[in-house]
Motif scaffolding. Structure first.
Motif, mmCIF file in Angstrom:
data_model
loop_
_atom_site.group_PDB
_atom_site.id
_atom_site.type_symbol
_atom_site.label_atom_id
_atom_site.label_comp_id
_atom_site.label_asym_id
_atom_site.label_seq_id
_atom_site.Cartn_x
_atom_site.Cartn_y
_atom_site.Cartn_z
ATOM 1 N N PHE A 136 0.841 -1.195 0.000
ATOM 2 C CA PHE A 136 0.000 0.000 0.000
ATOM 3 C C PHE A 136 0.885 1.257 0.000
ATOM 4 O O PHE A 136 2.050 1.205 0.392
ATOM 5 C CB PHE A 136 -0.911 0.008 1.226
ATOM 6 N N PRO A 137 0.329 2.388 -0.435
ATOM 7 C CA PRO A 137 1.121 3.623 -0.431
ATOM 8 C C PRO A 137 1.659 3.949 0.966
ATOM 9 O O PRO A 137 0.965 3.751 1.968
ATOM 10 C CB PRO A 137 0.115 4.685 -0.891
ATOM 11 N N ASP A 147 4.697 5.363 -3.605
ATOM 12 C CA ASP A 147 4.007 4.173 -4.105
ATOM 13 C C ASP A 147 4.460 3.921 -5.538
ATOM 14 O O ASP A 147 4.605 4.856 -6.330
ATOM 15 C CB ASP A 147 2.491 4.355 -4.061
ATOM 16 N N ASN A 148 4.662 2.649 -5.875
ATOM 17 C CA ASN A 148 5.124 2.320 -7.226
ATOM 18 C C ASN A 148 4.049 2.496 -8.287
ATOM 19 O O ASN A 148 4.355 2.644 -9.472
ATOM 20 C CB ASN A 148 5.634 0.869 -7.259
ATOM 21 N N TYR A 149 2.785 2.467 -7.857
ATOM 22 C CA TYR A 149 1.681 2.574 -8.828
ATOM 23 C C TYR A 149 0.651 3.575 -8.309
ATOM 24 O O TYR A 149 -0.526 3.278 -8.164
ATOM 25 C CB TYR A 149 1.047 1.203 -9.065
ATOM 26 N N ILE A 188 -4.111 7.387 -3.273
ATOM 27 C CA ILE A 188 -4.837 6.289 -3.919
ATOM 28 C C ILE A 188 -3.918 5.607 -4.918
ATOM 29 O O ILE A 188 -3.247 6.267 -5.719
ATOM 30 C CB ILE A 188 -6.089 6.816 -4.638
ATOM 31 N N GLN A 189 -3.875 4.281 -4.878
ATOM 32 C CA GLN A 189 -3.045 3.545 -5.821
ATOM 33 C C GLN A 189 -3.918 2.910 -6.916
ATOM 34 O O GLN A 189 -5.132 2.769 -6.781
ATOM 35 C CB GLN A 189 -2.224 2.471 -5.107
ATOM 36 N N LYS A 190 -3.269 2.510 -7.994
ATOM 37 C CA LYS A 190 -3.972 1.943 -9.148
ATOM 38 C C LYS A 190 -4.328 0.470 -8.957
ATOM 39 O O LYS A 190 -5.137 -0.073 -9.700
ATOM 40 C CB LYS A 190 -3.100 2.075 -10.398
ATOM 41 N N THR A 191 -3.760 -0.161 -7.978
ATOM 42 C CA THR A 191 -3.836 -1.611 -7.823
ATOM 43 C C THR A 191 -5.274 -2.129 -7.756
ATOM 44 O O THR A 191 -6.117 -1.583 -7.041
ATOM 45 C CB THR A 191 -3.089 -2.035 -6.557
ATOM 46 N N THR A 230 -10.934 -1.549 -7.204
ATOM 47 C CA THR A 230 -9.758 -0.710 -7.415
ATOM 48 C C THR A 230 -9.895 0.536 -6.553
ATOM 49 O O THR A 230 -10.948 0.794 -5.965
ATOM 50 C CB THR A 230 -9.623 -0.338 -8.906
ATOM 51 N N GLY A 231 -8.822 1.304 -6.475
ATOM 52 C CA GLY A 231 -8.886 2.527 -5.678
ATOM 53 C C GLY A 231 -8.499 2.337 -4.224
ATOM 54 O O GLY A 231 -8.913 3.122 -3.360
ATOM 55 N N THR A 232 -7.692 1.321 -3.906
ATOM 56 C CA THR A 232 -7.213 1.164 -2.536
ATOM 57 C C THR A 232 -6.309 2.343 -2.172
ATOM 58 O O THR A 232 -5.669 2.932 -3.036
ATOM 59 C CB THR A 232 -6.444 -0.155 -2.360
ATOM 60 N N TYR A 233 -6.246 2.672 -0.898
ATOM 61 C CA TYR A 233 -5.514 3.881 -0.523
ATOM 62 C C TYR A 233 -4.927 3.760 0.876
ATOM 63 O O TYR A 233 -5.280 2.879 1.664
ATOM 64 C CB TYR A 233 -6.445 5.093 -0.581
#
Length: 694
Positions: free
Chosen positions: A588-589, A618-620, A670-673, A680-683
C-alpha cells in the motif's frame, strides 16, 4: 424547450460525451447542434429504460432489467467498444438511515440491427439484466425484512455515488425505478433447541475453519446428538395441511390454492390410492375435494397471488433471469420461519434456424406468507445460470433470440403452456459474441478480475479502457494486481479433463504449481439452491467441472503476496497450455504527515501559520491530495503541492482561520492496484488534528 425529434436525439446522443467532457460553463465553445437546455433535462428514455427491479435471496443479488429499444444510438456495432448502461442500486431498510448506496454495475451495449422473429415480429426491445451481489442486513425469521430498492439507470455515465435523489450527477439518458424486496431471514431460530446446546459447537467451528462441524461434534460429549437435533429442528419447517386449512379458513384463502400441489397429484396420478388419500384429507378438514378440484380445473393463468413481469439475460455472467411480483400477504403455505412454497419459472429459447423451442431449464425462488407486505407487492428474481456457448457467433453476426418464461406456483411447469397459478412472458435477449480460441487448448478469460485482452502481456499491467468484468467498473490505466488473484477460463468444454496451474515468477526465475483447495460456486437448477463445491487437486492436478458445479468458470484462486511479475499458465493434460503475465503489487502507499506542533494539538492560536511536511511513496500511484478545514493551504518550496499524481515529498504552510476552534489536515494517496480481483482505488491515509486557542 421543444422536444427533439428522432434525428435530433441521435445527434444529441453523439454529442453527449462532448458535453460531459467540458460541462455547462464551456458549452458555448463546443458549438454543438444540441441546445444546452436539452442537456439540463433528466431521464430521457427514448433509447433505454428500466423494466423490472428485483432481488434473488439465494444469490443475494439485486437485479434490474434494461430494455434497449433502438437499433442505433449506442456508439457502435458489436465489433466496436460500444457504450455502457450503468445501474446504481440503493436500499432503504425503513430504519431511519435513509438510502444506502449499494454500488453499481453495468453491461456493454451496442448498435444491434433489428431482425424479425419466427412470427415476423421485430426483435426489439432487447432485455438485458444486470446483477449486483450485496451483503444485506438480516433479521431473524420472526420479523420480515422488507427494504425498498431504488435502481438508477444512466447511459455511458456512472450514476453519482450517494445521490439517491438525483441532485448531484448527470442523468440525461436513463431511468429510475423503486420496488420493495424481501431479504432472507436468519433461520437459526430454534424455539425447541436452546442456543447453549449447540453454541459451543459453532464457536469451535468458527475458531477452527479448517475442521468440519461434524468432526468437531465428535470431540464434544454428546456433540453429535446436539448437532443432529439442531439439523432436525431447522429442517422441520413444513406446515401440514390441517394447520394450513385452519389458518387459511380465517383468511379466506381458497382450498384449491393451498391444496394445489395435492390436487395436482390426485388429478394426474393413475394410482387410485393417492387420489383417495387426498380426498379423505380434504373431507376430514371439512373441505370439498370435488368442488376444489373442479374450480382448479377451470383456473388458468391466474395472477391473483403472483405474476411474472419480465424475462431477460445477464450479458456479463450469462444467466436467464425472470422477475416476478408476490402480491398478497397470505396463500404461500407458511411464514418466514417455515418452508413456505416456491415460485417456479421454466425458460425456453427459440432456435432461429428452425423456429423450434429448446428447454433451457427450470428454477425457483422461495416465498412465504408476509403479513406486512407493502402495497404493490414484493419483487423477486429467479436466476438460471446458463451456458450460452452453443449459441455464440462472431461479432459481425449479432445473435438475438426469443425467450419464453413460464411461471408456476408450487408445482414446476410441465410444458410451454400456462399453468393454473402463474403466467407467461416472452422477450428477446442478445448473446455475447464468442471469443477467439483454439478449442482443444485451455483459455484464460480473466485474470485478477480483468479480461486478458485488456492486460499487457509484457508489463502485466492493465491497458487503457480495461474494466473489472463482473460489474464493468473502470480500472486505472496501467493497474497492477494485489491480494487474491482469481483465474477464470474455459471450463465446461473440458469437463472431466485434468489441468495444472503453474506460477512462474519472472522476477526471481522460480516456479511452482498450485495445489490449494479450490472453492467453486455451483447451482442446482431443480431446487434453485446455490451450492459450494470444493475441488481438491491430486498431485497438483485439478479437474475441470461441469457447468452447474462451476458457474463462474473459476480455474484457480491464489494469493501470491509479492510485488513481482508473474506468468500464470494453465496446462491441460493433453499437452496444450495458455499463459498470461500479471504484475503484482501488494504494498500500500506509504504516507507521512508532520507539522510543527511540538506534539501538542493545541499548540496554535487562531490566525497562526502551521508549517508541515509530507511524503507520498508508491510504485503505482494514481493520485494523492491534502485537504484541510482549518485554514488556507500554501505550497512551500519546489516539492509536491496540495495534490498530484507523482510520488515525493513536499512542504506547506497553512494560515489558520480566526473563526474556527479546531480542524484537521488530511493526506490520502490512492493507488492503481486492483485488489482481490474485485475492486480498485485502494488507498492509505493519515491526518493531524488541530486545536486553536484564542
Amino acid at each position: 424547450m421543444s422536444e427533439l425529434n428522432e434525428k435530433q436525439l441521435l445527434i444529441a446522443r453523439k454529442e453527449f460525451n462532448f458535453f460531459m467532457a467540458v460541462g455547462e460553463k464551456d458549452f458555448p465553445k463546443l458549438k454543438l447542434n444540441t441546445p444546452l437546455d436539452f442537456f439540463k433535462t433528466k431521464m430521457n428514455k427514448f433509447y433505454e429504460e428500466l423494466g423490472c427491479v428485483g432481488f434473488n435471496p439465494a444469490f443475494n443479488e439485486l437485479t434490474a432489467v434494461i430494455k434497449i429499444k433502438k437499433e442505433t444510438g449506442y456508439s457502435g456495432s458489436l465489433c466496436t467498444k460500444g457504450s455502457f448502461e450503468y445501474v446504481r442500486f440503493y436500499l432503504d431498510y425503513n430504519d431511519g438511515s435513509g438510502w444506502n448506496d449499494m454500488g453499481f454495475t453495468a453491461f456493454n451495449a451496442h448498435d444491434i440491427p433489428t431482425q424479425k422473429d419466427c412470427d415476423s415480429k421485430p426483435e426489439k426491445p432487447i432485455d438485458y439484466v444486470v446483477r449486483l451481489k450485496i451483503k444485506p442486513k438480516q433479521d431473524l425469521c420472526v420479523k420480515a425484512n422488507l427494504p425498498k430498492v431504488k435502481a438508477v439507470l444512466s447511459w455511458n455515465s456512472v450514476p453519482a455515488p450517494n445521490d439517491p435523489n438525483l441532485t448531484t450527477g448527470s442523468y440525461i439518458w436513463g431511468d429510475v425505478k423503486e420496488e420493495y424486496i424481501q431479504i432472507s431471514p436468519i433461520k437459526f431460530f430454534i424455539p425447541n433447541l436452546p442456543l447453549l446446546e449447540v453454541g459451543s459447537l459453532f464457536e469451535k467451528a468458527l475458531l477452527n475453519p479448517e475442521v468440519s462441524l461434524n468432526d468437531i461434534a465428535t470431540t464434544i460429549p454428546e456433540g453429535d446428538v446436539s448437532l443432529k437435533k439442531a439439523k432436525k429442528e431447522m429442517l422441520s419447517g413444513k406446515v401440514d395441511f390441517q394447520e394450513l386449512a385452519n389458518t387459511y379458513r380465517k383468511k379466506k384463502i381458497e382450498p384449491y390454492r393451498f391444496g394445489y400441489k395435492l390436487l395436482e397429484e390426485a388429478g394426474s396420478s393413475p394410482d387410485y390410492t393417492i387420489s383417495n388419500n387426498v380426498y379423505k384429507l380434504f373431507e376430514s378438514n371439512k373441505l370439498s375435494f370435488v368442488e376444489s378440484l373442479g374450480k382448479l380445473n377451470k383456473l388458468k393463468c391466474n395472477t391473483t397471488y403472483e405474476e411474472l413481469l419480465c424475462v431477460g439475460a445477464d450479458y456479463n455472467q450469462e444467466a436467464l433471469i425472470g422477475t416476478l411480483k408476490v402480491k398478497k400477504p397470505a396463500g404461500y403455505n407458511g411464514d418466514l420461519c417455515k418452508d413456505g412454497s416456491r415460485e417456479y419459472v421454466s425458460f425456453w429459447i427459440q432456435e432461429e434456424d428452425n423456429c423450434s423451442w429448446e428447454h433451457a431449464g427450470t428454477t425457483s425462488v422461495n416465498v412465504h406468507d408476509i403479513a406486512s407486505i407493502p402495497r404493490g407487492g414484493l419483487s423477486y428474481s429467479v436466476i438460471l445460470p446458463y451456458d450460452f456457448s452453443k449459441f455464440k457467433r462472431k461479432c459481425n453476426r449479432p445473435r438475438v433470440l426469443k425467450v419464453r418464461a413460464i411461471l408456476s406456483w408450487n408445482v414446476p411447469p410441465s410444458g410451454m403452456e400456462c399453468s393454473h397459478w402463474g403466467n407467461i412472458v416472452e422477450s428477446y435477449i442478445q448473446i455475447k459474441p464468442g471469443m477467439v480460441w483454439t478449442a482443444n487448448s485451455p483459455k484464460i478469460i480473466t485474470l485478477g478480475g480483468v479480461s486478458t485482452d485488456n492486460i499487457d502481456n509484457f508489463t502485466g499491467l492493465t491497458l487503457p479502457g480495461a474494466k473489472i468484468e463482473f460489474n464493468q467498473t473502470n480500472t486505472f490505466n496501467g493497474s497492477p494486481f494485489g491480494g487474491i488473484i482469481v483465474v477464470q477460463g474455459v471450463s465446461t468444454s473440458f469437463a472431466g479433463m485434468k489441468y495444472k496451474v503453474k506460477i512462474t515468477n519472472l522476477t526471481t526465475g522460480g516456479s511452482y504449481y498450485l495445489n490449494n483447495k479450490l472453492a467453486l460456486l455451483g447451482y442446482n437448477p431443480a431446487t434453485g439452491i446455490v451450492t459450494h463445491p470444493v475441488e481438491v487437486p491430486v498431485s497438483d492436478e485439478y479437474t475441470y467441472q461441469p457447468y452447474y458445479n462451476n458457474i463462474d468458470s473459476v480455474l484457480a484462486r491464489f494469493s501470491p503476496g509479492t510485488n513481482d511479475k508473474l506468468l500464470v499458465t494453465i496446462e491441460n493434460q493433453n499437452g496444450t497450455s495458455d499463459s498470461q503475465v500479471i504484475q503484482m503489487d501488494n504494498t500500500f502507499p506509504a504516507v507521512s504527515l508532520t507539522i510543527d506542533d511540538q506534539g501538542n494539538c493545541s499548540h496554535y492560536a487562531k490566525g497562526d501559520t502551521i508549517h508541515g511536511e509530507f511524503t507520498v511513496d508508491d510504485n503505482y500511484l494514481e493520485k494523492y491530495s491534502i485537504t484541510t478545514n482549518t485554514g488556507t493551504y500554501t505550497k512551500v518550496g519546489t516539492g509536491l503541492g496540495q495534490s498530484g499524481t507523482t510520488t515525493g515529498s513536499g512542504q506547506f504552510n497553512i494560515v489558520t482561520f480566526t473563526n474556527r476552534n479546531c480542524g484537521s489536515i488530511y493526506l490520502k494517496a490512492i493507488q492503481k492496484t486492483i485488489w482481490n480481483s474485485v475492486k480498485t482505488g485502494t488507498y492509505s491515509d493519515t491526518q493531524r488534528i488541530i486545536c486553536l486557542s484564542e
